[in-house]
Design a protein around this motif. Structure first.
Motif, PDB file in Angstrom:
ATOM      1  N   SER A 161       0.827  -1.199   0.000  1.00 32.27           N
ATOM      2  CA  SER A 161       0.000   0.000   0.000  1.00 32.27           C
ATOM      3  C   SER A 161       0.867   1.256   0.000  1.00 32.27           C
ATOM      4  CB  SER A 161      -0.965  -0.007   1.190  1.00 32.27           C
ATOM      5  OG  SER A 161      -0.325  -0.515   2.308  1.00 32.27           O
ATOM      6  N   ASP A 162       0.223   2.341  -0.349  1.00 35.01           N
ATOM      7  CA  ASP A 162       0.928   3.601  -0.545  1.00 35.01           C
ATOM      8  C   ASP A 162       0.939   4.377   0.773  1.00 35.01           C
ATOM      9  OD1 ASP A 162       2.174   5.641  -1.767  1.00 35.01           O
ATOM     10  OD2 ASP A 162       0.354   6.527  -2.614  1.00 35.01           O
ATOM     11  N   ILE A 163       2.080   4.331   1.478  1.00 38.77           N
ATOM     12  CA  ILE A 163       2.181   4.967   2.788  1.00 38.77           C
ATOM     13  C   ILE A 163       3.009   6.243   2.641  1.00 38.77           C
ATOM     14  CG2 ILE A 163       3.009   4.648   5.152  1.00 38.77           C
ATOM     15  CD1 ILE A 163       2.925   1.594   4.458  1.00 38.77           C
ATOM     16  N   PRO A 164       2.598   7.348   3.294  1.00 32.73           N
ATOM     17  CA  PRO A 164       3.407   8.568   3.247  1.00 32.73           C
ATOM     18  C   PRO A 164       4.848   8.276   3.696  1.00 32.73           C
ATOM     19  CG  PRO A 164       1.345   8.977   4.377  1.00 32.73           C
ATOM     20  CD  PRO A 164       1.372   7.526   4.063  1.00 32.73           C
ATOM     21  N   GLN A 165       5.801   8.889   2.992  1.00 35.93           N
ATOM     22  CA  GLN A 165       7.214   8.574   3.223  1.00 35.93           C
ATOM     23  C   GLN A 165       7.622   8.654   4.695  1.00 35.93           C
ATOM     24  OE1 GLN A 165       8.761   7.526   0.462  1.00 35.93           O
ATOM     25  NE2 GLN A 165      10.416   6.812   1.797  1.00 35.93           N
ATOM     26  N   ILE A 166       7.194   9.716   5.400  1.00 39.88           N
ATOM     27  CA  ILE A 166       7.701   9.895   6.767  1.00 39.88           C
ATOM     28  C   ILE A 166       7.075   8.904   7.738  1.00 39.88           C
ATOM     29  CG2 ILE A 166       8.331  12.335   6.607  1.00 39.88           C
ATOM     30  CD1 ILE A 166       5.657  12.840   8.141  1.00 39.88           C
ATOM     31  N   LEU A 167       5.965   8.289   7.369  1.00 37.37           N
ATOM     32  CA  LEU A 167       5.329   7.351   8.294  1.00 37.37           C
ATOM     33  C   LEU A 167       5.816   5.920   8.102  1.00 37.37           C
ATOM     34  CD1 LEU A 167       1.616   8.504   8.443  1.00 37.37           C
ATOM     35  CD2 LEU A 167       3.464   9.010  10.014  1.00 37.37           C
ATOM     36  N   LYS A 168       6.674   5.702   7.102  1.00 41.62           N
ATOM     37  CA  LYS A 168       7.118   4.336   6.819  1.00 41.62           C
ATOM     38  C   LYS A 168       7.880   3.738   7.996  1.00 41.62           C
ATOM     39  CE  LYS A 168       6.950   3.517   1.999  1.00 41.62           C
ATOM     40  NZ  LYS A 168       7.410   3.997   0.733  1.00 41.62           N
ATOM     41  N   GLY A 169       7.814   2.408   8.115  1.00 40.02           N
ATOM     42  CA  GLY A 169       8.588   1.723   9.144  1.00 40.02           C
ATOM     43  C   GLY A 169       7.833   1.631  10.455  1.00 40.02           C
ATOM     44  N   ALA A 170       8.535   1.972  11.542  1.00 42.95           N
ATOM     45  CA  ALA A 170       7.961   1.787  12.870  1.00 42.95           C
ATOM     46  C   ALA A 170       6.687   2.590  13.055  1.00 42.95           C
ATOM     47  CB  ALA A 170       8.976   2.195  13.920  1.00 42.95           C
ATOM     48  N   SER A 171       6.678   3.794  12.478  1.00 44.30           N
ATOM     49  CA  SER A 171       5.566   4.702  12.703  1.00 44.30           C
ATOM     50  C   SER A 171       4.221   4.093  12.277  1.00 44.30           C
ATOM     51  CB  SER A 171       5.848   5.982  11.930  1.00 44.30           C
ATOM     52  OG  SER A 171       4.825   6.882  12.098  1.00 44.30           O
ATOM     53  N   ILE A 172       4.165   3.590  11.023  1.00 39.65           N
ATOM     54  CA  ILE A 172       2.888   3.048  10.535  1.00 39.65           C
ATOM     55  C   ILE A 172       2.519   1.775  11.299  1.00 39.65           C
ATOM     56  CG2 ILE A 172       3.846   1.629   8.654  1.00 39.65           C
ATOM     57  CD1 ILE A 172       0.680   3.756   8.434  1.00 39.65           C
ATOM     58  N   THR A 173       3.540   1.022  11.731  1.00 40.46           N
ATOM     59  CA  THR A 173       3.253  -0.187  12.507  1.00 40.46           C
ATOM     60  C   THR A 173       2.559   0.173  13.815  1.00 40.46           C
ATOM     61  OG1 THR A 173       5.322  -1.015  11.628  1.00 40.46           O
ATOM     62  CG2 THR A 173       4.286  -2.315  13.332  1.00 40.46           C
ATOM     63  N   LEU A 174       3.065   1.222  14.481  1.00 39.41           N
ATOM     64  CA  LEU A 174       2.459   1.642  15.744  1.00 39.41           C
ATOM     65  C   LEU A 174       1.037   2.145  15.523  1.00 39.41           C
ATOM     66  CD1 LEU A 174       5.502   3.419  17.353  1.00 39.41           C
ATOM     67  CD2 LEU A 174       4.256   1.525  18.332  1.00 39.41           C
ATOM     68  N   ILE A 175       0.851   2.906  14.447  1.00 39.04           N
ATOM     69  CA  ILE A 175      -0.499   3.435  14.180  1.00 39.04           C
ATOM     70  C   ILE A 175      -1.463   2.275  13.891  1.00 39.04           C
ATOM     71  CG2 ILE A 175      -1.858   4.868  12.617  1.00 39.04           C
ATOM     72  CD1 ILE A 175       0.676   6.644  12.377  1.00 39.04           C
ATOM     73  N   THR A 176      -0.976   1.285  13.118  1.00 40.85           N
ATOM     74  CA  THR A 176      -1.800   0.096  12.857  1.00 40.85           C
ATOM     75  C   THR A 176      -2.180  -0.590  14.165  1.00 40.85           C
ATOM     76  OG1 THR A 176      -0.446  -0.201  10.895  1.00 40.85           O
ATOM     77  CG2 THR A 176      -1.932  -1.981  11.461  1.00 40.85           C
ATOM     78  N   ALA A 177      -1.177  -0.730  15.050  1.00 39.83           N
ATOM     79  CA  ALA A 177      -1.445  -1.361  16.343  1.00 39.83           C
ATOM     80  C   ALA A 177      -2.493  -0.569  17.108  1.00 39.83           C
ATOM     81  CB  ALA A 177      -0.158  -1.465  17.150  1.00 39.83           C
ATOM     82  N   GLY A 178      -2.427   0.763  17.007  1.00 35.26           N
ATOM     83  CA  GLY A 178      -3.403   1.617  17.676  1.00 35.26           C
ATOM     84  C   GLY A 178      -4.812   1.343  17.179  1.00 35.26           C
ATOM     85  N   ILE A 179      -4.936   1.210  15.863  1.00 34.30           N
ATOM     86  CA  ILE A 179      -6.264   0.957  15.290  1.00 34.30           C
ATOM     87  C   ILE A 179      -6.767  -0.433  15.704  1.00 34.30           C
ATOM     88  CG2 ILE A 179      -7.545   0.742  13.128  1.00 34.30           C
ATOM     89  CD1 ILE A 179      -5.565   2.838  11.993  1.00 34.30           C
ATOM     90  N   LEU A 180      -5.822  -1.390  15.756  1.00 32.97           N
ATOM     91  CA  LEU A 180      -6.167  -2.739  16.207  1.00 32.97           C
ATOM     92  C   LEU A 180      -6.662  -2.697  17.661  1.00 32.97           C
ATOM     93  CD1 LEU A 180      -5.958  -5.385  14.681  1.00 32.97           C
ATOM     94  CD2 LEU A 180      -3.761  -5.796  15.753  1.00 32.97           C
ATOM     95  N   ALA A 181      -5.973  -1.884  18.476  1.00 32.00           N
ATOM     96  CA  ALA A 181      -6.372  -1.749  19.880  1.00 32.00           C
ATOM     97  C   ALA A 181      -7.763  -1.133  19.990  1.00 32.00           C
ATOM     98  CB  ALA A 181      -5.356  -0.905  20.646  1.00 32.00           C
TER      99      ALA A 181
END
Lengths: 193, 195
Positions: A161-181
């Motif tokens: 998927s097309d993720i904004p450059q600055i959110l790539k890596g740990a950042s998007i993983t944490l946000i995903t985890a937040g949504i999962l929570a």
């Protein structure tokens, strides 16, 4: 029987170790990039958790409490967990070398996985009896595996998927985890505390 | 020498760059004061344990080094835990099992393994001071942000007026992941601007 089922439900869905207590975040972020690794890691952690809860219960109630050595509580727990992980490591290396290879550094790191020590501490704080502790350990491991495997599935999709450059890596993983929570908060009505 | 100290503060920041020690970071930062007290506990444990590890680094047999480090760390954590229980019972209650969980905090074991077991005490202390202060400002920032968004206050002082609709989710577990995720993104952005 009813209390055992409640412990099970609570540990797997309502008070999931990863999503509500933030325990075991390191492997959660580290090993969740491939589905197969996540399953292997989940199994290893479930096994260690079930053993750790029962053995630490025995140590705590039959040795520490009996002889008034509670000050040594944390030292004893961490030693028990470290030796358990060592045994599991030797076991996996012997019977499934491929799984051993793919888990790599994360296997010895189960020792410092806060989920295991956290499990034992919660067991002591909540004053569970022996059978409750075993159920608690096993179901917490299941809950951990469930979230780990879900996260691995999501992350495999994220690669395309097309993720904004600055959110790539740990950042998007944490946000995903937040949504999962957030999604898991929906389960909180299952048990009235 | 100065570099060793400064590294932990920004360049190798334990939370935002290395993503270590996530469990206390996410769990106790529901308010600024909780973040601050956890940060202080970490400063105590990390500095003492790296000092001791560095002092006895030549006597530890390499095969059992991890076990030795863990026991040293667990000793200082027990001290910190008993101290909090005796003098600050309310904070001890708020932090709950997350104080004993410092034992398995990867930052502390990581510093022992990667730095203080290979360097003389003075350097080891500079390094651990830098890392623990870096951890402290990370926790306080995260705690303040979550408290501000979730309750409209910072350190219990009202900052946002009544017009502000509280985002209660920010002090709940899900908010911790979201705030940290976006903070890491912001830090990435600053880093790219500087280059």
């Amino acid at each position: 029987m009813r209390d055992l089922f409640l412990i099970f439900l609570s540990a797997v869905l309502v008070n999931n170790f990863v999503l509500t207590y933030f325990l075991g975040i390191c492997p959660f972020l580290g090993v969740s990039s491939s589905y197969e690794q996540a399953v292997g890691m989940g199994l290893a952690v479930t096994f260690v958790m079930s053993l750790a809860s029962s053995i630490c219960w025995i140590f705590y109630h039959l040795i520490l409490v009996k002889f008034g050595l509670l000050i040594l509580e944390y030292v004893v727990f961490i030693l028990v967990i470290a030796s358990l992980v060592q045994i599991v490591e030797m076991f996996i290396r012997k019977y499934s070398p491929s799984l051993y290879q793919s888990l790599g550094i994360y296997l010895p790191l189960i020792t410092t996985n806060c989920a295991i020590l956290g499990l034992v501490l919660f067991m002591v704080i909540r004053d569970y009896n022996f059978i409750q502790s075993v159920v608690f350990g096993f179901s917490s491991g299941l809950g951990f595996s469930l979230v780990l495997v879900m996260m691995a599935g999501i992350r495999e999709e994220l690669k395309f998927s097309d993720i904004p450059q600055i959110l790539k890596g740990a950042s998007i993983t944490l946000i995903t985890a937040g949504i999962l929570a957030l999604a898991f908060m929906g389960f909180s009505g299952l048990i009235s505390s | 020498m100065k570099n060793v100290f400064k590294k932990g503060l920004w360049e190798n920041h334990p939370i935002f760059k290395q993503l270590l020690g996530m469990c206390p970071t996410l769990a106790v930062t529901t308010s600024a004061i909780n973040g601050l007290s956890m940060g202080l506990a970490i400063i105590f444990v990390l500095n003492f344990s790296s000092g001791i590890v560095s002092l006895i680094r030549k006597f530890i047999p390499p095969q059992v080094r991890i076990a030795v480090y863990t026991i040293i760390i667990a000793t200082f954590v027990t001290l910190a835990d008993l101290f909090l229980k005796a003098f600050f019972p309310s904070i001890s209650k708020a932090l709950g099992p997350y104080v004993p969980l410092i034992v398995v905090n990867c930052i502390i074991l990581g510093r022992a393994e990667a730095f203080s077991s290979k360097n003389p005490p003075k350097l080891a202390l500079l390094d651990s001071l830098g890392v623990s202060l870096g951890f402290l400002w990370g926790l306080v920032l995260l705690g303040s942000l979550r408290e501000l968004l979730g309750a409209g206050t910072i350190f219990g002082i009202k900052v946002l007026g009544d017009f502000f609709e509280k985002w209660v989710v920010m002090v709940l577990p899900a908010g911790a992941f979201l705030v940290l995720g976006f903070l890491v993104g912001v830090i990435n952005y600053i880093e790219r601007k500087r280059r």
